[in-house]
Write an enzyme that holds these catalytic residues in place. Sequence first.
Site, PDB file in Angstrom:
ATOM      1  N   TYR A  41       0.897  -1.207   0.207  1.00  0.00           N
ATOM      2  CA  TYR A  41      -0.065  -0.032   0.033  1.00  0.00           C
ATOM      3  C   TYR A  41       0.790   1.327   0.077  1.00  0.00           C
ATOM      4  CZ  TYR A  41      -3.954  -2.926   1.242  1.00  0.00           C
ATOM      5  OH  TYR A  41      -5.065  -4.140   1.115  1.00  0.00           O
ATOM      6  N   LYS A  48       3.618 -15.317   2.451  1.00  0.00           N
ATOM      7  CA  LYS A  48       3.516 -16.131   1.170  1.00  0.00           C
ATOM      8  C   LYS A  48       5.047 -16.374   0.707  1.00  0.00           C
ATOM      9  CE  LYS A  48       1.189 -17.771  -2.140  1.00  0.00           C
ATOM     10  NZ  LYS A  48       0.473 -18.906  -2.162  1.00  0.00           N
ATOM     11  N   ASP A  68      -3.030 -18.014   1.610  1.00  0.00           N
ATOM     12  CA  ASP A  68      -4.119 -18.888   0.874  1.00  0.00           C
ATOM     13  C   ASP A  68      -4.472 -19.869   1.916  1.00  0.00           C
ATOM     14  OD1 ASP A  68      -1.606 -19.892   0.484  1.00  0.00           O
ATOM     15  OD2 ASP A  68      -1.846 -20.617  -1.436  1.00  0.00           O
ATOM     16  N   ASP A 122      -5.528  -6.963   5.804  1.00  0.00           N
ATOM     17  CA  ASP A 122      -6.682  -6.333   5.301  1.00  0.00           C
ATOM     18  C   ASP A 122      -7.858  -7.210   5.003  1.00  0.00           C
ATOM     19  OD1 ASP A 122      -8.395  -4.294   4.535  1.00  0.00           O
ATOM     20  OD2 ASP A 122      -7.171  -3.538   2.681  1.00  0.00           O
ATOM     21  N   ASP A 154     -11.082  -8.861   7.695  1.00  0.00           N
ATOM     22  CA  ASP A 154     -12.449  -8.662   7.324  1.00  0.00           C
ATOM     23  C   ASP A 154     -13.104  -9.912   7.341  1.00  0.00           C
ATOM     24  OD1 ASP A 154     -12.478  -6.056   7.121  1.00  0.00           O
ATOM     25  OD2 ASP A 154     -13.191  -5.998   5.099  1.00  0.00           O
TER      26      ASP A 154
END
Length: 362
Positions: A140, A195, A227, A251, A255
């Site tokens: 980001y 990852k 994942d 992020d 959620d």
Amino acid sequence: MTKRIAVLPGDGIGPEIVAEAVKVLEALRDFGFNFETEQAAIGGAGYDAAGDPLPEASLKLAKHADAVLLGAVGGPHYDKLPRDLRPERGLLRIRKELNLFANLRPALLYPELAAASSLKPEVVAGLDIMIVRELTGDIYFGQPRGIETRPGLNGQRERVGFNTMLYSESEVRRVAHVAFGIAMKRRGQLCSVEKANVLECSELWKEIVIEVSKEYPDVALSHMYVDNAAMQLVRAPKQFDVIVTGNIFGDILSDEASMLTGSIGMLPSASLDESNKGMYEPIHGSAPDIAGQGIANPLATILSVVMMMRYTLNETVLADRIDTAVQKVLAQGYRTGDIYTEGTNRVGTAAMGDAVVAALRG
Ligand code: NAD
């Protein structure tokens, strides 16, 4: 010592839910908690008052406070403003200005609300996860970023969009310390999510987390690819205690985890800096569809005060008291519309706040 709490109600239901959280804070005076609050505008309210979603005076107040309590920002009538003046920009700026690099998002399911989850009650009953998301780095913010015209697949020039996933050792180290510290205060298990099988950035992340773990021999550290973590969160979420992860993975996963509990009106959050100073806010937005009706659920904001007591003000006993009071009102059957089920007692925002205060005193 008197604690200074900056109160930034924001927009929509923000002022309604923050008023109930302040009621609860006021009730803590009975238990010897000394504090003063000062309110300031942020978001659309900041734009209306000073032409800026983060007015200088609000930022100054937040910087000088011991902790910040925020409602929510945003509303449809601000959506046409230039990007820099939109309410959400005020929120991003205050997080950056206060250097709030560690975002704590619990996903906790109260037994009385198990039916509100989209997962089977037995999969989520007793769920209590804390996600620690790095908040000021990663893809980001990494440079270079942009959209450029370059030769594409067939050699023809075309537009290419790119961002950079980037973490320095010190960025990983400081958020890892926060996560290990929290794991020590909970069940002593930390899962680092990355990852590393594909990304060098994740490889470094993993290496540094392992290095930091040497200082926390009582915490059991595990590693999981993002994942798989996304899958495990819906398959068997109770295997997790604390999860630490980077900005973009956090992020998405936070959620996902919050939805396991089924109710957006119940979930608090904290964002901390290096010295555990923090900003506390519910995870939901300003809910313009129900603003002004007195029906919003104030519990996420009240539970944000619980986090404030625990993580910034070191008032663990008071944190537990409020937590217990919330559990008591749920057990007594009080429900706002978003968590209402047949046979329970439907109440509005103020009545829910009053019930928590009564439970606190009772
Ligand atoms: P939202 O979270 O505001 O609302 C989503 C749904 O949940 C709505 O139906 C709303 O009525 C309900 N809801 C939310 N909080 C509730 C509560 N406490 N009690 C009962 N019901 C509740 O998300 P949205 O509708 O996508 O966004 C509305 C505005 O909020 C937008 O301007 C958005 O940019 C902003 N927003 C702000 C924040 C923040 O301040 N941190 C976060 C998300 C969205």
